[in-house]
Design an enzyme around this catalytic site. Structure first.
Site, PDB file in Angstrom:
ATOM      1  N   SER A  95       6.866  -7.286  -0.101  1.00 37.87           N
ATOM      2  CA  SER A  95       6.116  -6.740   0.913  1.00 37.87           C
ATOM      3  C   SER A  95       7.109  -5.852   1.740  1.00 37.87           C
ATOM      4  O   SER A  95       6.845  -4.997   2.473  1.00 37.87           O
ATOM      5  CB  SER A  95       5.099  -7.672   1.714  1.00 37.87           C
ATOM      6  OG  SER A  95       4.013  -7.740   0.872  1.00 37.87           O
ATOM      7  N   LYS A  98       7.063  -2.215   2.318  1.00 39.04           N
ATOM      8  CA  LYS A  98       5.911  -1.600   3.081  1.00 39.04           C
ATOM      9  C   LYS A  98       6.632  -0.852   4.480  1.00 39.04           C
ATOM     10  O   LYS A  98       6.282   0.099   5.145  1.00 39.04           O
ATOM     11  CB  LYS A  98       5.121  -2.424   3.780  1.00 39.04           C
ATOM     12  CG  LYS A  98       3.955  -2.855   2.706  1.00 39.04           C
ATOM     13  CD  LYS A  98       3.181  -3.990   3.233  1.00 39.04           C
ATOM     14  CE  LYS A  98       1.992  -4.422   2.240  1.00 39.04           C
ATOM     15  NZ  LYS A  98       2.340  -5.877   1.392  1.00 39.04           N
ATOM     16  N   SER A 153       0.219  -7.332   6.373  1.00 37.09           N
ATOM     17  CA  SER A 153       0.776  -6.818   5.259  1.00 37.09           C
ATOM     18  C   SER A 153      -0.419  -6.706   4.205  1.00 37.09           C
ATOM     19  O   SER A 153      -0.387  -6.971   2.971  1.00 37.09           O
ATOM     20  CB  SER A 153       1.701  -7.919   4.639  1.00 37.09           C
ATOM     21  OG  SER A 153       2.477  -7.632   3.592  1.00 37.09           O
TER      22      SER A 153
END
Length: 478
Positions: A95, A98, A153
């Site tokens: 993640s 991102k 997230s």
């Protein structure tokens, strides 16, 4: 209707989350409560034994032996690498992906734009991954979307952002946008296939590349502020039947178990293959550092990150070039001079930028650095850039600017490498083309002298003319 999108499911999720919030930060101890398994301990031990490339540089401060397979510590403004461990190794970012998605959204969209969730964005998101239970047809503003992906997230929100930016019904098209921007930011090891970091063999990056993306991400005050927010709160609206209330699980932010007081912003990531990842930024005493740790274990990723920040702040400092450089100026004034003025009054031609600096380890001095000048400049206000290295490691640069209102007064030229070696071996120099200057000055002097002689001759000698003939006529009449 999927059981995950049933109204009763939504209500249960929000009730449980609200209860957890009123009871405190219930996630804080969840991450670190369990002891590492033997397999995790063995992996960390193996990775701590890996070579730290920056520790091999002569007189460079010895950095900590972190458990991450790859790690980097970079000064944000200059891009100077202070700590390097397998920084170009291909890794899965999970993640931490991102930060690039959020950066693109902040650059390409207005915060009040409405993002509507497609069936593909919702149902392509694994139910066992991070999400905020958005349903098909629901909508959030772009600002709310950024909060959702940076605080919680949320993977389905990253998909929706991707579709919104490309205008396509296929979030996969966003990969091209990500890869183009990554290349602009200086990434050399990456290929992004999705906006959220869910497992994909074609989705990979490196510690170096995430740090380069981080330089742009952490320069955005809004994005940094979002990452440090303890709780995601999205109220119910016409396009969102139920409010969203979620906690930030990152333990390095204020209030977390590993809270770091100098933190500017951060983003964690985890998948079974990528393991624990963390991209973060901290600032202390005017120096801003970016840290990336990849393929680490939890909570070691926080401990390693803090160790690297402390190492950087303790062992490095910013050094203003204009106050130190003596090879390019006179009397440490930061000004270049022509050195030859036929009127005996040398004037400054160029100046070193007073803002630019390099990053020096406290174990070496400025005299230990090597500099190289480049004239390949597209900016009309600059004459050159001087790049500095130590043991072939870039540590910063300084701009050589034209002095105001004198750009057109002088002509500069470069010289060949052989001429440089003859004049000043191993010493870069800016040369002034004296031939052009002397030719211009001689021409001006000639014009001035010629006008002066004409004036003297006309003043001291009378030439026959109209006025002389008039005087003779008057004498005859008398």
């Amino acid at each position: 209707m999927s059981k995950f999108h049933h109204p009763l499911f939504h209500k249960c999720v929000h009730v449980l989350t609200a209860l957890a919030c009123t009871g405190g930060l219930f996630f804080q101890s969840a991450i670190s409560a369990g002891a590492l398994t033997e397999e995790q301990e063995a992996r960390l031990e193996t990775q701590r034994a890996m070579e730290v490339q920056s520790n091999l540089v002569p007189n460079w401060p010895t950095g900590p032996l972190v458990g991450a397979e790859a790690a980097i510590l970079m000064e944000a403004e200059t891009g100077t690498i202070l700590y390097a461990k397998n920084i170009h190794e291909r890794e899965f970012p999970a993640s931490t992906t991102k930060i690039l998605t959020a950066l693109l959204a902040s650059e390409l969209c207005e915060m009040d734009e409405v993002v509507t969730f497609s069936r593909k964005a919702v149902f392509d998101t694994p139910r066992d991954s991070n999400h905020i239970a958005m349903d098909v047809g629901q909508a959030l503003t772009m600002e709310q979307c950024l909060n959702a992906i940076l605080i919680r997230s949320a993977n389905e929100v990253a998909y929706a952002i991707a579709e919104h930016i490309t205008g396509s019904t296929e979030w996969q098209d966003f990969g091209d946008v990500m890869n183009a921007r990554a290349a602009e930011l200086g990434c050399v090891d990456s290929h992004f296939a999705n906006p959220n970091g869910l497992p994909d063999e074609n989705h990979y990056t490196s510690a170096h590349d995430l740090a380069m993306i981080g330089r742009a991400f952490f320069a955005n005050e809004m994005l940094c502020k979002i990452t440090l927010t303890r709780r995601l709160e999205i109220p119910a609206s016409d396009t969102l039947p139920q409010q969203k209330l979620e906690l930030n699980k990152m333990q390095i932010i204020p209030g977390g178990e590993y809270a770091y007081e100098y933190l500017v912003g951060c983003k964690t990531g985890y998948t079974q293959t990528a393991r624990s990842c963390l991209v973060s930024c901290a600032e202390k005493n005017g120096m801003k550092l970016i840290c990336v740790v990849l393929k680490d274990e939890s909570p070691t990723q926080y401990q390693d990150t803090i160790s690297l920040f402390e190492y950087g702040f303790a062992n490095f400092e910013k050094a203003k070039i204009a106050q130190l450089e003596t090879k390019y100026n006179i009397d440490n004034t930061g000004l270049f001079y022509s050195g030859n003025d036929i009127f005996g009054n040398s004037r400054p031609l160029l100046t070193l930028s007073q803002e630019d600096y390099i990053v020096l380890p406290k174990t070496i001095s400025f005299a230990d650095t090597t500099s190289q000048i480049s004239y390949d400049i597209s900016n009309d206000k600059q004459a050159a850039v001087i790049f500095y290295t130590y043991e072939n490691m870039p540590i910063g640069s300084v701009r050589v600017n034209y002095v105001a209102n004198q750009e057109e007064s002088f002509v500069f030229t470069t010289v060949s490498e052989d001429e440089l070696l003859q004049e000043e071996p191993d010493k870069p120099v800016i040369y002034v083309n004296k031939t052009w200057i002397m030719a211009i000055l001689i021409l001006l002097a000639s014009v001035i002298i010629l006008r002066f002689f004409i004036y003297i001759i006309r003043k001291n000698f009378a030439f026959p003319g109209k006025s002389g003939r008039s005087r003779r006529r008057r004498r005859r009449r008398r």
